[in-house]
Scaffold this active site. Structure first.
Site, PDB file in Angstrom:
ATOM      1  N   GLU A  93      98.727  36.730  49.803  1.00 31.41           N
ATOM      2  CA  GLU A  93      97.467  36.253  50.633  1.00 31.41           C
ATOM      3  C   GLU A  93      96.784  35.062  49.947  1.00 31.41           C
ATOM      4  OE1 GLU A  93      96.391  40.287  51.277  1.00 31.41           O
ATOM      5  OE2 GLU A  93      94.499  39.833  49.943  1.00 31.41           O
ATOM      6  N   CYS A 106      91.038  30.544  47.453  1.00 27.96           N
ATOM      7  CA  CYS A 106      91.590  31.716  46.739  1.00 27.96           C
ATOM      8  C   CYS A 106      92.807  31.813  46.549  1.00 27.96           C
ATOM      9  CB  CYS A 106      90.611  33.000  46.945  1.00 27.96           C
ATOM     10  SG  CYS A 106      91.068  34.398  45.979  1.00 27.96           S
ATOM     11  N   CYS A 113     100.678  43.027  41.506  1.00 26.67           N
ATOM     12  CA  CYS A 113     100.448  43.012  39.915  1.00 26.67           C
ATOM     13  C   CYS A 113     100.733  44.140  39.073  1.00 26.67           C
ATOM     14  CB  CYS A 113      98.752  42.591  40.004  1.00 26.67           C
ATOM     15  SG  CYS A 113      97.998  42.473  38.292  1.00 26.67           S
ATOM     16  N   CYS A 117      94.602  47.763  37.798  1.00 27.31           N
ATOM     17  CA  CYS A 117      93.143  47.969  37.544  1.00 27.31           C
ATOM     18  C   CYS A 117      92.859  48.967  38.787  1.00 27.31           C
ATOM     19  CB  CYS A 117      92.346  46.769  37.964  1.00 27.31           C
ATOM     20  SG  CYS A 117      92.704  45.598  36.488  1.00 27.31           S
ATOM     21  N   CYS A 120      91.376  47.771  42.146  1.00 26.27           N
ATOM     22  CA  CYS A 120      92.157  46.810  42.947  1.00 26.27           C
ATOM     23  C   CYS A 120      93.339  47.343  43.793  1.00 26.27           C
ATOM     24  CB  CYS A 120      92.440  45.752  41.718  1.00 26.27           C
ATOM     25  SG  CYS A 120      93.459  44.560  42.427  1.00 26.27           S
ATOM     26  N   CYS A 337      90.928  40.880  47.358  1.00 25.85           N
ATOM     27  CA  CYS A 337      92.197  40.651  46.748  1.00 25.85           C
ATOM     28  C   CYS A 337      93.143  41.800  47.107  1.00 25.85           C
ATOM     29  CB  CYS A 337      91.816  40.838  45.219  1.00 25.85           C
ATOM     30  SG  CYS A 337      93.106  41.032  43.988  1.00 25.85           S
TER      31      CYS A 337
HETATM   32  N1  SAH Z   1      93.994  39.207  38.011  1.00 25.82           N
HETATM   33  C1  SAH Z   1      92.974  38.325  37.866  1.00 25.82           C
HETATM   34  C2  SAH Z   1      92.772  37.724  39.040  1.00 25.82           C
HETATM   35  C3  SAH Z   1      93.028  38.184  40.309  1.00 25.82           C
HETATM   36  S1  SAH Z   1      91.767  39.636  40.614  1.00 25.82           S
HETATM   37  C4  SAH Z   1      91.869  39.175  37.274  1.00 25.82           C
HETATM   38  O1  SAH Z   1      91.892  40.374  37.428  1.00 25.82           O
HETATM   39  O2  SAH Z   1      90.663  38.313  37.170  1.00 25.82           O
HETATM   40  C5  SAH Z   1      90.339  38.503  41.016  1.00 25.82           C
HETATM   41  C6  SAH Z   1      89.047  39.311  41.030  1.00 25.82           C
HETATM   42  O3  SAH Z   1      88.857  40.121  42.249  1.00 25.82           O
HETATM   43  C7  SAH Z   1      88.843  39.889  39.717  1.00 25.82           C
HETATM   44  O4  SAH Z   1      87.508  39.834  39.089  1.00 25.82           O
HETATM   45  C8  SAH Z   1      88.851  41.440  40.339  1.00 25.82           C
HETATM   46  O5  SAH Z   1      88.609  42.273  39.413  1.00 25.82           O
HETATM   47  C9  SAH Z   1      88.237  41.334  41.768  1.00 25.82           C
HETATM   48  N2  SAH Z   1      88.626  42.631  42.648  1.00 25.82           N
HETATM   49  C10 SAH Z   1      89.805  43.154  42.557  1.00 25.82           C
HETATM   50  N3  SAH Z   1      89.766  44.252  43.543  1.00 25.82           N
HETATM   51  C11 SAH Z   1      88.461  44.371  44.034  1.00 25.82           C
HETATM   52  C12 SAH Z   1      87.858  44.921  44.939  1.00 25.82           C
HETATM   53  N4  SAH Z   1      88.239  46.076  45.558  1.00 25.82           N
HETATM   54  N5  SAH Z   1      86.508  44.610  45.153  1.00 25.82           N
HETATM   55  C13 SAH Z   1      85.887  43.493  44.493  1.00 25.82           C
HETATM   56  N6  SAH Z   1      86.385  42.757  43.697  1.00 25.82           N
HETATM   57  C14 SAH Z   1      87.805  43.130  43.383  1.00 25.82           C
HETATM   58 FE1  SF4 Z   2      95.841  42.835  38.662  1.00 24.85          FE
HETATM   59 FE2  SF4 Z   2      93.993  43.380  40.394  1.00 24.85          FE
HETATM   60 FE3  SF4 Z   2      93.681  43.981  37.742  1.00 24.85          FE
HETATM   61 FE4  SF4 Z   2      93.559  41.431  38.664  1.00 24.85          FE
HETATM   62  S1  SF4 Z   2      92.059  43.175  39.072  1.00 24.85           S
HETATM   63  S2  SF4 Z   2      94.616  42.274  37.027  1.00 24.85           S
HETATM   64  S3  SF4 Z   2      94.955  41.313  40.113  1.00 24.85           S
HETATM   65  S4  SF4 Z   2      95.252  44.833  39.240  1.00 24.85           S
END
Ligand code: SAH
Ligand code: SF4
Length: 364
Positions: A93, A106, A113, A117, A120, A337
């Site tokens: 997306e 974005c 991934c 995390c 996420c 995301c």
């Molecule tokens: N993998 C990279 C870039 C993609 S994630 C990273 O982790 O930086 C981009 C941003 O979206 C990151 O700061 C991540 O922590 C945030 N993000 C992921 N899941 C989220 C959620 N459920 N609510 C708010 N921000 C989120």
């Molecule tokens: Fe991967 Fe989501 Fe962690 Fe970014 S925030 S590194 S996309 S698992």
């Protein structure tokens, strides 16, 4: 997918080299590059200055292919979320966010991934594959040319699906195209690479690129970060901050690191957390972007209360930090995301959906 060379993801230099390889003049490469990325033309037959013979030759060896657009959903404030299909099992997306003076895109760098995390949706659904450079730049192409041309993208953030520094070669290649003066001409400050902290890759790109760097910190101590950003076990906070500082030093004096900090209720949003963050970041030139957690069905976390978000921010500001709260635009279209794809495939690739099913599920 076709085995032919997809010219969409080649830098200007690579396109010129490709033309030399097929016994043509390199300036033809520049012409094709401009057709694709400056005029938005991806049909060889419409490239009127190339001549019939060259067009036939190109068609035999190459293609210009963008990801398939499966759906576009628009929120009431105009944020648009695109669902794109790369192949039978891989969806990504991207989100286009209109602001007063800019259009921010974005984009995704991976389908899924692997880093898991805990907050996420992308991480939750697992890793599918790295995107090719065509699939990454294809997102910018679509946002500029498939859409209303008056809404050209002015800023790109690698904050969609995936970890860009686990796909560094293709990401750097597309940054090269985004910055190219012959086409998108985005300045280094208008491109932001967001990473969860792949330290050796931050070191590897230092001196090789000069775009803005955002680090997804989300915790002010290793114990908590080990839990919510598991890659921290391999690359702890100290190393991450050191490599970020070195990256910053390779840029000019006006630059700063963006520190992203998600705010999750009762996990990392206390004033004590804010105080620890102040100490941790005391000698990093940075701006802190607070992101209220965006809930998704598979997660038990809750977004911090408005009051906690404000108190956290004010504590940082009181301690002389620049801190902003990211307004979670596009909530109503699952703007965060990985959430849209998460709704389609659970987990990614386990189930093939027909297009009609995808569209049916995409009504919120
Ligand atoms: N993998 C990279 C870039 C993609 S994630 C990273 O982790 O930086 C981009 C941003 O979206 C990151 O700061 C991540 O922590 C945030 N993000 C992921 N899941 C989220 C959620 N459920 N609510 C708010 N921000 C989120
Ligand atoms: Fe991967 Fe989501 Fe962690 Fe970014 S925030 S590194 S996309 S698992």
């Amino acid at each position: 997918m076709s085995k032919k060379n997809n010219l969409l993801g080649l830098t200007r230099e690579e396109l010129q080299d490709y033309l030399i390889k097929i016994n043509e003049k390199p300036y033809r490469g520049l012409q094709i590059f401009e057709w694709i990325h400056n005029k938005g033309i991806i049909d060889f037959d419409s490239m009127t200055n190339l001549g019939k013979d060259l067009i036939e030759k190109l068609k035999q060896n190459s293609i210009i292919e963008i990801p398939e657009i499966i759906d576009i959903s628009t929120s009431s404030e105009g944020t648009k979320k695109f669902l794109l299909k790369l192949d039978e099992d891989s969806f990504i997306e991207m989100v286009k966010i209109p602001e007063k003076k800019r259009q921010t895109l974005c984009i995704s760098s991976q389908a899924g991934c692997a880093l898991k995390c805990t907050f996420c949706a992308t991480g939750y659904h697992g890793f599918k594959r790295n995107l090719t450079s065509s699939e990454i730049i294809g997102q910018l192409w679509i946002a500029n040319y498939y859409e209303d041309e008056s809404e050209r993208v002015s800023n790109v953030v690698f904050m969609g699906m995936g970890e860009p520094l686990m796909n560094t070669t293709n990401v750097l290649k597309t940054i090269n195209i985004m910055k190219d003066q012959k086409c998108y001409s985005l300045s280094k400050r208008r491109i932001t690479l967001s990473t969860s902290g792949i330290v050796p890759e931050i070191e590897a790109i230092t001196g090789k690129t000069d775009v803005s760097l955002a680090i997804s910190l989300h915790a002010s101590n290793d114990d908590l970060r080990n839990e919510i950003v598991p890659i921290n076990k391999k690359y702890p906070i100290r190393d991450l901050l050191l490599s970020s500082k070195n990256y910053l030093e390779s840029l000019n004096s006006k630059s700063y690191i963006t520190v992203e900090y998600i705010l999750i209720d009762k996990v990392n949003d206390s004033i004590e957390d804010a105080s620890n963050l102040v100490s941790l970041l005391s000698d990093l030139k940075c701006k802190i972007n607070l992101i209220p957690f965006n809930p998704f069905p598979e997660s038990e976390y809750k977004r911090s209360s408005h009051q906690n978000v404000e108190s956290f921010k004010n504590h940082l500001i009181k301690n002389k930090f620049i801190a902003t709260v990211r307004t979670t635009r596009g909530d109503e279209i699952d703007g965060a995301c990985g959430q849209l794809v998460g709704k389609l495939i659970n987990p990614i690739g386990s189930k093939k959906l027909k297009k009609e099913q995808i569209l049916a599920r995409n009504i919120h």
